[in-house]
Write a protein that holds these residues in place. Sequence first.
Motif, PDB file in Angstrom:
ATOM      1  N   VAL A  28       0.697  -1.191  -0.297  1.00 43.91           N
ATOM      2  CA  VAL A  28       0.146  -0.091   0.167  1.00 43.91           C
ATOM      3  C   VAL A  28       0.698   1.291  -0.155  1.00 43.91           C
ATOM      4  O   VAL A  28       0.356   2.644  -0.907  1.00 43.91           O
ATOM      5  N   SER A  29       1.834   1.361   0.755  1.00 48.19           N
ATOM      6  CA  SER A  29       2.754   2.382   1.190  1.00 48.19           C
ATOM      7  C   SER A  29       3.439   2.593  -0.258  1.00 48.19           C
ATOM      8  O   SER A  29       3.511   4.119  -0.452  1.00 48.19           O
ATOM      9  N   SER A  30       3.623   2.089  -0.941  1.00 48.36           N
ATOM     10  CA  SER A  30       4.229   2.323  -2.556  1.00 48.36           C
ATOM     11  C   SER A  30       2.896   3.064  -3.498  1.00 48.36           C
ATOM     12  O   SER A  30       3.418   3.142  -4.075  1.00 48.36           O
ATOM     13  N   VAL A  31       2.010   2.508  -3.161  1.00 48.71           N
ATOM     14  CA  VAL A  31       1.170   3.992  -4.009  1.00 48.71           C
ATOM     15  C   VAL A  31       0.480   4.661  -3.499  1.00 48.71           C
ATOM     16  O   VAL A  31       0.410   5.758  -3.891  1.00 48.71           O
ATOM     17  N   LEU A  32       0.386   4.595  -2.061  1.00 53.32           N
ATOM     18  CA  LEU A  32       0.058   5.561  -1.280  1.00 53.32           C
ATOM     19  C   LEU A  32       0.573   6.874  -1.514  1.00 53.32           C
ATOM     20  O   LEU A  32      -0.135   8.197  -1.973  1.00 53.32           O
ATOM     21  N   TRP A  33       1.616   6.524  -1.507  1.00 51.11           N
ATOM     22  CA  TRP A  33       2.839   8.199  -1.102  1.00 51.11           C
ATOM     23  C   TRP A  33       3.268   8.842  -2.225  1.00 51.11           C
ATOM     24  O   TRP A  33       3.018  10.070  -2.689  1.00 51.11           O
ATOM     25  N   PRO A  34       3.269   8.238  -3.203  1.00 50.80           N
ATOM     26  CA  PRO A  34       3.073   8.882  -4.898  1.00 50.80           C
ATOM     27  C   PRO A  34       1.817   9.582  -5.089  1.00 50.80           C
ATOM     28  O   PRO A  34       2.255  11.113  -5.407  1.00 50.80           O
ATOM     29  N   ARG A  35       0.697   8.444  -4.536  1.00 49.89           N
ATOM     30  CA  ARG A  35      -0.115   9.847  -4.968  1.00 49.89           C
ATOM     31  C   ARG A  35      -0.942  10.525  -4.103  1.00 49.89           C
ATOM     32  O   ARG A  35      -1.183  12.209  -4.435  1.00 49.89           O
ATOM     33  N   LEU A  36      -0.226  10.826  -3.174  1.00 46.59           N
ATOM     34  CA  LEU A  36      -0.291  12.081  -1.924  1.00 46.59           C
ATOM     35  C   LEU A  36       0.137  13.609  -2.945  1.00 46.59           C
ATOM     36  O   LEU A  36      -0.005  13.971  -1.998  1.00 46.59           O
ATOM     37  N   GLY A  37       1.764  12.711  -2.956  1.00 42.60           N
ATOM     38  CA  GLY A  37       2.428  13.675  -3.583  1.00 42.60           C
ATOM     39  C   GLY A  37       1.706  14.201  -4.532  1.00 42.60           C
ATOM     40  O   GLY A  37       1.732  15.834  -4.397  1.00 42.60           O
ATOM     41  N   HIS A  38       0.906  14.004  -5.252  1.00 43.54           N
ATOM     42  CA  HIS A  38       0.603  14.576  -6.685  1.00 43.54           C
ATOM     43  C   HIS A  38      -0.765  15.666  -6.174  1.00 43.54           C
ATOM     44  O   HIS A  38      -0.736  16.076  -6.194  1.00 43.54           O
ATOM     45  N   SER A  39      -1.611  14.757  -5.204  1.00 42.52           N
ATOM     46  CA  SER A  39      -2.944  15.895  -4.618  1.00 42.52           C
ATOM     47  C   SER A  39      -2.020  16.871  -3.856  1.00 42.52           C
ATOM     48  O   SER A  39      -2.666  18.058  -4.067  1.00 42.52           O
ATOM     49  N   LEU A  40      -0.617  16.286  -3.421  1.00 46.07           N
ATOM     50  CA  LEU A  40      -0.778  17.625  -2.849  1.00 46.07           C
ATOM     51  C   LEU A  40       0.015  18.995  -3.764  1.00 46.07           C
ATOM     52  O   LEU A  40      -0.431  20.497  -3.139  1.00 46.07           O
ATOM     53  N   ILE A  41       0.372  18.057  -4.664  1.00 48.38           N
ATOM     54  CA  ILE A  41       1.136  19.604  -5.811  1.00 48.38           C
ATOM     55  C   ILE A  41      -0.641  20.390  -5.620  1.00 48.38           C
ATOM     56  O   ILE A  41      -0.212  21.511  -5.738  1.00 48.38           O
ATOM     57  N   LEU A  42      -1.290  19.782  -6.296  1.00 43.28           N
ATOM     58  CA  LEU A  42      -3.005  20.399  -6.258  1.00 43.28           C
ATOM     59  C   LEU A  42      -3.239  21.301  -5.370  1.00 43.28           C
ATOM     60  O   LEU A  42      -3.623  22.590  -6.179  1.00 43.28           O
ATOM     61  N   VAL A  43      -2.987  20.445  -3.864  1.00 47.52           N
ATOM     62  CA  VAL A  43      -3.479  21.497  -3.308  1.00 47.52           C
ATOM     63  C   VAL A  43      -2.694  23.023  -2.532  1.00 47.52           C
ATOM     64  O   VAL A  43      -2.662  23.992  -2.614  1.00 47.52           O
ATOM     65  N   ALA A  44      -1.378  22.364  -3.259  1.00 50.27           N
ATOM     66  CA  ALA A  44      -0.044  24.090  -3.157  1.00 50.27           C
ATOM     67  C   ALA A  44      -0.797  24.655  -3.964  1.00 50.27           C
ATOM     68  O   ALA A  44      -1.048  26.060  -3.747  1.00 50.27           O
ATOM     69  N   CYS A  45      -1.201  24.389  -5.112  1.00 51.28           N
ATOM     70  CA  CYS A  45      -1.345  25.555  -6.370  1.00 51.28           C
ATOM     71  C   CYS A  45      -2.817  25.934  -6.200  1.00 51.28           C
ATOM     72  O   CYS A  45      -2.535  27.051  -6.171  1.00 51.28           O
ATOM     73  N   PHE A  46      -3.911  25.200  -5.166  1.00 51.82           N
ATOM     74  CA  PHE A  46      -4.738  25.538  -5.198  1.00 51.82           C
ATOM     75  C   PHE A  46      -4.827  26.895  -4.241  1.00 51.82           C
ATOM     76  O   PHE A  46      -4.795  28.569  -3.888  1.00 51.82           O
ATOM     77  N   PHE A  47      -4.062  26.423  -3.340  1.00 51.24           N
ATOM     78  CA  PHE A  47      -3.372  27.068  -1.703  1.00 51.24           C
ATOM     79  C   PHE A  47      -3.027  29.421  -2.487  1.00 51.24           C
ATOM     80  O   PHE A  47      -2.185  30.051  -2.114  1.00 51.24           O
ATOM     81  N   ALA A  48      -1.859  28.999  -3.604  1.00 49.35           N
ATOM     82  CA  ALA A  48      -1.020  30.018  -4.143  1.00 49.35           C
ATOM     83  C   ALA A  48      -1.976  31.071  -5.702  1.00 49.35           C
ATOM     84  O   ALA A  48      -1.317  31.935  -4.944  1.00 49.35           O
ATOM     85  N   ILE A  49      -2.769  30.400  -5.627  1.00 48.77           N
ATOM     86  CA  ILE A  49      -3.761  30.790  -6.024  1.00 48.77           C
ATOM     87  C   ILE A  49      -4.519  31.720  -5.811  1.00 48.77           C
ATOM     88  O   ILE A  49      -5.460  33.159  -5.396  1.00 48.77           O
ATOM     89  N   THR A  50      -5.426  31.038  -4.459  1.00 48.07           N
ATOM     90  CA  THR A  50      -6.563  31.570  -4.021  1.00 48.07           C
ATOM     91  C   THR A  50      -6.275  32.342  -2.813  1.00 48.07           C
ATOM     92  O   THR A  50      -6.368  33.896  -3.107  1.00 48.07           O
TER      93      THR A  50
END
Lengths: 305, 297
Positions: free
Chosen positions: A82-104
């Motif tokens: 699970v950890s080999s799937v979970l962490w990269p996916r979380l990283g992708h989501s964090l990029i999304l959230v970071a961009c969201f905050f950087a614009i909002t």
Amino acid sequence: MKRIAATLLTAVAASILLFLLFELSPRSVAIATLGPFATPEQQTLWLQAHGYMQPPQVRYCRWLGHFLIGDFGQSRAFAAPVSSVLWPRLGHSLILVACFFAITLPVALPLGIAAGLREGSAVDRIVSAIAVATSALPPFASAVLLSALLVTRLHLVPGTSIMTEGWDWRQVVLPVLVLVLSDVGYLARITRTSMAEIMATPYIRAAILKGMSPARILFRHALRNAMITPFTIIMLQVNWAIGGVVVVEAFYSFHGIGTLLLQAALRKDLPLLEAATFVLVMIAGITQMLADIGYAFLNPRIRLS
Amino acid sequence: MTEGQVVPPAASPAGLRLNVLTRLYPAVLFRSPVGLAGAAILLFWLAVAAFAPWIAPFSPTRSFMPVAPMMAAAPGGGRFWLGTDLLGRDLLSRLVWGTRSVVVYAPLATASAYVIGIALGLWAGYRRGVTDMLLSRTADLVLAFPVVPLYIVLLSKLGSSGFNIVFAITLSTTPGVMRIMRGLTLDLREQAYVAAARLRGEGTLAILFLEILPNARATLIADACMRLGYVVTAIGTLGFLGMGLPPPTPDWGGMIEEGRVLAILFPHLVLPPCLAIVSLALGCSMLADGLRRGEGR
């Protein structure tokens, strides 16, 4: 200390909830893992081999222990840890959230401040109108509307974010835009209210009356106090953003933790589902703790016991 | 504490209570055009739900596959005003029938959250002390959970049905209601009329439900309208995530989910249900706004 304890309590509650829901009955675990057509003998064999024949409290402690050291077990759907799937996916989501905050933040905060400085002005009314209009717009709705406009009509950006050929920034545009659109009005309104309250206080009036320059009033006196509430709200937005991220990722097939959670739920991939939920709850809990600590730091009148 | 101890209304000023009951909400509402517009939107969808069999041109589950081309994008003219979906079903009929599930489940979930939340909030606010601490901590705990993952986890375990959707939404909505009710109770319990009722010897239940609750209703009703809007979007979100009502049932969120894959090529599949959800949610928040402003003066 109290806040840290509260966060730990949240984590424990989340783990108990997950355990009760998914792990309490060994039979349901066996069915979820082996499929509905496995015979009872096969189920029993599997359960014995994986240590499910012990009492629930023993299993809970062992299960929690594995979770805490980051050993989430084996994902059935991905046939990988699970950890080999979970962490990269979380990283992708964090990029999304970071961009969201950087614009909002750069959009919402100045708008809210400008609106709060002069209540009833044109800026104020426009901000309020935008806030009302977007607050009724859930992420899936703005996703539909933006896609219809930007993708189908104008062909500006790609309509999905699968990223089959490596990372592509153009495919991040729409998901981030959807998140921004559903939240920017709310944040601007919160900032506006806070700012308007501060501007009505006697100490600001005194500053105006003694002829202090508007810039000095704004930056030295008003902003410091007016930003306390928005700061807390921004941290609490993470809790909201998690929900928004799940929806947006599902809509655009973005490979983040949201789609992972959804896939795990639909395929009954228990270890993956439990791990993804646990990680999301932990993120929410930790940001809330930071929000509370930051609030006390910004506002010395509040003291944490 | 027992029911027998509830003093009949005659014990308190009866004229005042009558006054409270006769002050109907439309009067408050007519002062606010925004609230009125919100109420109109809500009434519109209620009417659509009530008269669905007469409004919808076809059955929501009937497929016109051989006759209608799949996903006929036919706005205007043809037999299918909004076109047909992936399975050749009439979108307008599905939209109209889908109104029923929202109109039933959203108020149901909001109401159950309110019944539980009000009872717990009154209790916590009136008792204070340990009761309050335990209830408030539990509420904080539930509120600390990110909502969407909570829904996904609960519904993937329990299976998605109308009842389970109501249950999941009630679970996530109740703590917020409880918090508001608790705050109001903490405030209202110090009022003179509560002290008077206590001196008259009224039971705790009578004080909570006949003295405190009626005086909190203005805030509560406006808040309930606002939460109803949230619940409408929550149900839409669930449907969109594939956790709504099981497939053949027409459901707005479900319609978006079914059309999602092809939404880029055929926006007509997803735009109508999406606008329907947004308009209903907007109607609720406009009504809440109108009620709040109307009460303010």
